[in-house]
Scaffold this motif. Structure first.
Motif, short mmCIF file in Angstrom:
data_model
loop_
_atom_site.label_atom_id
_atom_site.label_comp_id
_atom_site.label_asym_id
_atom_site.label_seq_id
_atom_site.Cartn_x
_atom_site.Cartn_y
_atom_site.Cartn_z
N GLY A 45 -86.51 50.24 -49.55
CA GLY A 45 -87.03 50.56 -48.23
C GLY A 45 -88.47 50.12 -48.03
O GLY A 45 -89.02 50.25 -46.93
N VAL A 46 -89.11 49.60 -49.07
CA VAL A 46 -90.49 49.11 -48.97
C VAL A 46 -90.47 47.71 -48.35
O VAL A 46 -89.61 46.89 -48.66
N ASP A 47 -91.45 47.44 -47.49
CA ASP A 47 -91.56 46.12 -46.86
C ASP A 47 -92.09 45.14 -47.91
O ASP A 47 -93.28 45.14 -48.25
N LEU A 48 -91.21 44.28 -48.43
CA LEU A 48 -91.59 43.37 -49.49
C LEU A 48 -92.49 42.24 -49.00
O LEU A 48 -93.07 41.50 -49.83
N ASP A 49 -92.61 42.06 -47.70
CA ASP A 49 -93.50 41.03 -47.14
C ASP A 49 -94.92 41.53 -46.94
O ASP A 49 -95.81 40.76 -46.60
N ASP A 50 -95.11 42.85 -47.15
CA ASP A 50 -96.44 43.45 -46.98
C ASP A 50 -97.12 43.53 -48.34
O ASP A 50 -96.77 44.34 -49.20
N ALA A 51 -98.12 42.67 -48.55
CA ALA A 51 -98.81 42.62 -49.84
C ALA A 51 -99.53 43.93 -50.16
O ALA A 51 -99.78 44.23 -51.34
N PHE A 52 -99.86 44.72 -49.15
CA PHE A 52 -100.56 45.98 -49.38
C PHE A 52 -99.62 47.09 -49.83
O PHE A 52 -100.07 48.16 -50.25
N SER A 53 -98.31 46.84 -49.74
CA SER A 53 -97.32 47.86 -50.11
C SER A 53 -96.78 47.67 -51.51
O SER A 53 -96.04 48.51 -52.00
N ILE A 54 -97.09 46.55 -52.15
CA ILE A 54 -96.53 46.24 -53.47
C ILE A 54 -97.65 46.02 -54.48
O ILE A 54 -98.62 45.30 -54.22
#
Length: 344
Positions: A45-54
């Motif tokens: 469910g994490v936005d894998l395109d968002d560098a701040f989320s990974i």
């Protein structure tokens, strides 16, 4: 949740939402480990395109600091929302196993943790931390058996509208199967090569498919013990093509020489033959490897084994201190050991 069996994974990853947020994916098939970790990341469910989320970390960056892992899991994203902490190349790092144990005893938070590890024994601390908690899941990844290989072949070729002859299928099964990622890449290469044809023939397989059969660091370690330079290079080439870190071979060499040191000490102390030391300390070795280890015991002296063990330990320390040169340090060290074995 404890453990998800290999054949249960496809059904497990389709569950929405996933029942836990702590995942350990481990096993000798590093390609399958990577593939399943990516599937879990996509299902988190994490936005894998968002560098701040990974946050992606190598296990060496955590080392013996469980607080680093706990802090990353409890951190709040710059713009809020769920976060994913993804750790690769885990093994015996105390900080990761202790950190997972701490997180498993805490209430579930908004962050998902995925740990990719190599082949872990049953009593390994990291595996024990995952399997003993209801907040975590351990997923084993072993080389595809015949049934799984047939399904993989059908899946990849059907995507291109291709059928395959029985002879070509038999030849294909002989050349793939050691690593899921390597096998899938070879099948996609074959499908691209045969695009526009209706049927894949045996000749097509022979012309385009490389050797992606069973890949094991044991093959490289055995070549080191035998002093077989060509065999060592061939084994390492297969390991590299499967995207398995060469560092794991270096670790395997160290463990093997540490075992040789114990065996040789028993031989010298009790004036016993190599076969007797093998019977007491080498019972867990695969039967095919026992003659190789026994011959190494006969040709290596105790002091020489200790010197080689110290050299391997120093190389591992250097590779951790200088990660950019990890592969170079590992290869140079092991090639030197191969030459030492050949001289003996």
């Amino acid at each position: 949740m404890a453990e998800v069996k290999s054949h249960e994974f496809d059904a497990f990853v389709k569950r929405k939402p996933l029942p836990v947020r702590l995942f350990l994916v481990y096993g000798p098939d590093r390609g399958l480990v990577s593939e399943r970790a990516a599937a879990l990341a996509a299902a988190s469910g994490v936005d894998l395109d968002d560098a701040f989320s990974i946050v992606k970390l190598d296990a060496g960056e955590v080392g013996n600091q469980p607080g680093r892992l706990v802090d990353e899991m409890n951190a709040i994203g710059l713009f809020g929302g769920d976060r994913l902490v993804w750790i690769r190349n885990a093994g015996s790092e105390k900080g990761i196993s202790d950190g997972l144990d701490i997180l498993a005893r805490m209430p579930p938070g908004p962050s998902t943790l995925i740990i990719e590890a190599g082949d872990l024994k049953k009593g390994a601390a990291l595996r024990k931390a995952a399997e003993s908690s209801s907040q975590a899941v351990a997923i084993a990844c072993y080389a595809d058996d015949g049934r799984a290989l047939q399904a993989l072949i059908d899946q990849e070729l059907a995507a291109e509208g291709l059928r395959i002859s029985p002879a070509a299928r038999e030849r294909l099964v002989e050349t793939i199967g050691g690593d899921r990622l390597a096998s899938r890449n070879e099948l996609r290469k074959l499908a691209l090569y045969c695009r526009g044809k209706a049927l894949v023939e045996e000749q097509d397989v022979e012309e385009i498919v490389g050797d992606a059969s069973a890949i094991s660091t044991d093959d490289a370690v055995d070549a080191v013990l035998k002093g077989d330079r060509e065999g060592f290079m061939h084994a390492v080439q297969k390991i590299v093509s499967s995207k398995t870190p060469v560092f794991l071979v270096l670790q395997g060499c160290l463990r093997q020489f540490q075992l040789l040191e114990l065996m040789r000490a028993e031989m010298d102390e009790k004036r016993a033959p190599a076969a007797q030391a093998m019977a007491t300390l080498g019972r867990h070795l695969h039967f095919r490897r026992k003659p190789i280890v026994e011959n190494a015991l006969k040709s290596w002296t105790g002091p020489a084994i200790r010197r080689e063990t110290q050299r391997l330990q120093a190389a591992i320390l250097q590779s951790r201190q200088r990660p950019a040169l990890e592969d170079t340090i590992a290869m140079q060290t092991m090639l030197a050991t191969v030459l030492q074995s050949a001289r003996r």
